[in-house]
Scaffold this motif. Structure first.
Motif, short mmCIF file in Angstrom:
data_model
loop_
_atom_site.label_atom_id
_atom_site.label_comp_id
_atom_site.label_asym_id
_atom_site.label_seq_id
_atom_site.Cartn_x
_atom_site.Cartn_y
_atom_site.Cartn_z
N HIS B 215 75.83 80.90 12.53
CA HIS B 215 76.19 81.63 13.73
C HIS B 215 75.02 82.34 14.38
O HIS B 215 75.10 82.78 15.52
N SER B 216 73.90 82.49 13.65
CA SER B 216 72.81 83.27 14.21
C SER B 216 71.97 82.49 15.22
O SER B 216 71.15 83.07 15.93
N SER B 239 76.05 79.82 17.25
CA SER B 239 76.89 80.67 18.08
C SER B 239 77.19 79.94 19.38
O SER B 239 76.31 79.34 19.97
N THR B 241 78.69 81.20 22.19
CA THR B 241 79.14 82.13 23.23
C THR B 241 78.07 82.22 24.29
O THR B 241 76.90 82.43 23.97
N TRP B 269 81.21 78.74 16.07
CA TRP B 269 81.41 80.14 15.71
C TRP B 269 81.49 80.94 17.01
O TRP B 269 80.71 80.75 17.92
N ASP B 270 82.42 81.86 17.05
CA ASP B 270 82.58 82.72 18.23
C ASP B 270 82.82 81.95 19.51
O ASP B 270 82.56 82.48 20.58
#
Lengths: 175, 580
Positions: B215-216, B239, B241, B269-270
């Protein structure tokens, strides 16, 4: 969130207090299980939906059978999207006017202590410190569901959230 | 057949893919045992305590690939204490001594430390592939060792491990000379990963086909990575987003558009709903889609996305897709073979996301479906019967009704008949998980019809010992049986003890088995490894009843063909664990 304390005896040191470590271990410890199960009690569960004779999901440990990574992903999402708040009153001994604090906006004792230190401009000591508390230091206590006053920090954060009713900052020499 | 040159036997044996077949070959006679042992390249150990590492290494000196599994399956759900065991160390040490030509190591549910990873990285000059699934005990420091010292590494695949984060430097440890990576998966890492080091790594590995980010890694990095690696076949996004319809977002659409080889997507993720649109250009090529970590995406957006994926063979999704979404899947994904629908509501708030309707729709729309994991709010016998009729090809059927012991809501009956229909119809069923209200009857059906069944998981089911006995008596090919919260006691446990020698493992927790029963079993079957996990912090060893804290784990111990020294436990003295 500036977290430099004003005095050299800043005593909230997460490495010395296992309950204050927000990620105490990446490994699956019983504490992690406990926190998962107890989070169930904090959720939106409307147990009335299930028949009274059936097993309620909230009472079951390790259920539903999903892997930890999925469980933590889902829990994170719930925390973020619900913007639920849990305001409690905070009084400091000697001050008649109290404050209010949203416990859900903190993810652990560290964060809580930092905010309180900032709010009340005082040193708050962790209960396990073996150092003799300086005269002016305070400890953080809370009233639990049973009406007893307890020291903050002894139990896992999630358990604390289920039982705390309000907070009080009292002088260290009184405890 | 009595005189057959070894070279010919070896040539024939090489065609045998499955471990079971090769094991069978090795028991024919001493000559064939020798041929197999010297030519076996890929070794599979289903239970790390069934045989000593040294035995394996001595027997198969030309071993190139080793797979070892440790903890019982229920460890995935936190039912096994951390310190139970499943240590990789003795395996790596033994292989380092006896098989320096090792090229691939695959571990599942084992404990592997940074020291183990360091030893691994220095002991095998041809090491190419490390796959760790649901493991723990190591940190990013251990990954740094692998990155630094494994020249020619092709695959580093970390699936759902618990990895302690000691910083992001590990990725930078891949030297500039490392250009051999084909597959890199660090999706399970919780911490930051150096995005620019990753971009440079991707740029110099022209053979990279599978990349799964954590996710980073921000979308800006993903854009650069996709620009450098347009031949990716399998991508796990970082990520996902993006704040608004920015430049980044448009670049992302273009990036995906250029990835003509992309067949498999995961991560997200997200993910926010409108970001999914960036993926639309490649949906038509996708065969695998995993959206199970994207709880922010609701039914409408999921449905729209899946509506473009008509070549999909494998879909993993959260139950927020809803029954209506599954209807769309059924009408779009005619090639679907595997479906997993995970619960998104872990707090028991009673949100009815998917029910039997979704499953019935899938079964009628997707004739090739053979593997199912379905978490749902409710199920009916009628639905299961329909599903059984529509999909006789199931090899894996796992149904988890979220509320334990829930009956058929329409008839208020147990689900015995429904599952009975499944086992009767699906002759190739190898794995089954049952749930809902179930009596002993369902186990009678399973024992009678599930001839090929190898793994059975039972929770909150059955009325009496008869249930368990039906299964043990009936399922000839049963290898793994795991039971929790069922009223099966000593009588069932001890009815047919010889059966356990044909199985890999048995797990029982929160049942009616007593300590005395387990001791009796251990006494009758000295070659079985019978173990009680006691999670009480105190003294309850004299307790006759196994309380909720006790768990029974039982596994077979192998002896070699020549009956040499039997495996004896030399485990470290793990506290709170009683070996009987």
């Amino acid at each position: 969130m500036g977290d430099q304390s004003n005095s050299p005896s800043s005593s909230i040191d997460s490495s010395s207090h296992p309950a204050l470590c927000s990620t105490s271990s990446s490994f699956q410890t019983r504490r992690d299980l406990l926190s998962t199960d107890l989070k169930l009690g904090l959720g939106l569960s409307t147990s009335a939906l299930h028949g009274s004779s059936s097993k309620q999901r909230e009472q079951l440990s390790h259920w539903p059978p999903i892997k930890p990574l999925l469980r933590s992903t889902l829990e994170e999402k719930v925390h973020r999207s619900h913007s639920k708040t849990f305001f409690v009153k905070v009084y400091m001994e000697g001050l008649p006017i109290g404050r209010k604090l949203d416990l859900f906006s903190h993810n652990g004792y560290d964060s809580l202590m930092r905010t309180l230190r900032r709010m009340f401009r005082t040193t708050i000591i962790c209960p396990d410190t073996s150092r003799v508390p300086p005269e002016k230091a305070h400890v953080l206590t809370y009233e639990d569901k049973e009406g007893d006053w307890m020291m903050v920090g002894d139990v896992p954060w999630e358990l604390f959230l289920t039982t705390v009713k309000r907070l009080k900052i009292t002088r260290a020499d009184k405890c | 057949m009595t005189y057959f040159p070894e070279e010919v036997v070896e040539h024939i044996v090489d065609f045998l893919g499955s471990h079971g077949d090769r094991n069978a070959v090795s028991t024919v006679c001493k000559a064939w045992y020798q041929v197999d042992r010297l030519s076996r390249r890929s070794v599979f150990v289903g239970n790390c305590y069934a045989i000593r590492p040294e035995r394996v290494v001595t027997r198969f000196p030309e071993m190139k690939s080793l797979t070892v599994k440790g903890k019982p399956h229920f460890a995935d759900f936190n039912l096994v204490p951390y310190d139970w065991g499943g240590f990789a160390q003795p395996w790596i040490e033994a292989a380092a001594r006896g098989c320096p030509g090792l090229e691939e190591l695959r571990l599942k549910r084992m404990v592997i430390t940074d020291d183990d990873l360091e030893l691994l990285s220095c002991s095998f000059p041809n090491f190419k592939s490390l796959v760790l699934v649901s493991c723990e005990g190591f940190s990013t420091d251990g990954l740094a060792e692998i990155a630094t010292y494994c020249r020619g590494l092709r695959e580093l695949d970390l699936q759902e491990n618990e990895v302690e984060d000691h910083g992001h430097q590990w990725l930078s440890c891949f030297p500039d000379s490392c250009t051999s990576l084909v597959s890199l998966n660090f999706a399970c890492l919780k911490g930051e990963v150096n995005a620019s080091a990753l971009e440079r790594l991707v740029a110099r590995c022209p053979n990279l086909r599978s990349l799964k980010l954590n996710h980073s890694i921000p979308v800006e990095s993903l854009n650069k990575i996709l620009a450098r690696a347009p031949h990716l076949v399998d991508l796990g996004t970082g990520s996902f987003t993006i704040d608004n319809r920015s430049e980044t977002y448009h670049r992302l659409i273009n990036s995906f558009f250029r990835c003509k080889s992309l067949r498999s997507l995961s991560g997200f993720w997200d993910a926010s709903p409108f970001c999914l649109q960036a993926v639309y250009p490649i949906c038509a090529n996708l065969t695998v889609l995993n959206l199970s970590y994207a709880p922010a995406i609701q039914s409408a957006d999921l449905t729209k996305l899946v509506g473009f994926c008509f070549k999909l063979q494998k879909l993993w999704v959260l139950d927020c897709i809803g029954d209506k979404g599954l209807v769309v899947v059924a009408s779009t994904c005619k090639e679907l073979q595997e479906l997993r629908v995970f619960p998104s509501d872990v707090y028991g708030a009673g949100i009815t996301a998917v029910t039997e309707e979704g499953l019935v729709a899938i079964s009628s729309g997707c004739p090739k479906l053979n593997s199912l994991l379905y978490f749902c709010y409710q199920m009916t016998n009628a639905a299961l019967t329909t599903v059984a009729k529509n999909c006789p090809h199931f090899t894996r059927f796992r149904l988890c009704i979220l509320e334990p012991e829930k009956p058929d809501p329409v008839t208020n009956q147990p689900l015995d008949e429904g599952f009975g229909a499944i086992v009767r119809s699906c002759k190739n069923l190898r794995r089954l998980s049952v749930s809902g209200l179930l009596t002993d009857q369902v186990f009678l059906y399973i024992g009678m019809y599930a001839e090929r069944l190898e793994m059975l998981s039972i929770a909150f089911a059955g009325d009496s010992d008869k249930g368990m006995v039906y299964v043990l008596n009936g399922c000839k090919n049963l290898r793994k049986l795991e039971i929790r919260d069922c009223p099966f006691g000593d009588a069932a446990l001890l009815k047919d003890v010889a059966k356990y020698e044909t199985m890999r493992s048995l797990w029982m927790s929160s049942c009616d088995v007593t300590l005395g029963g387990c001791k009796s079993l251990a006494a009758k079957m000295p070659r079985l490894n019978v173990e009680i996990i006691n999670e009480n912090d105190g003294t309850s060893e004299s307790k006759e009843n196994l309380s909720d804290q006790h768990k029974l784990v039982l596994c077979q111990q192998f002896t070699s063909v020549s009956n040499d020294i039997m495996f004896t436990s030399n485990d470290p003295d793990v506290c709170r664990r009683v070996r009987l």
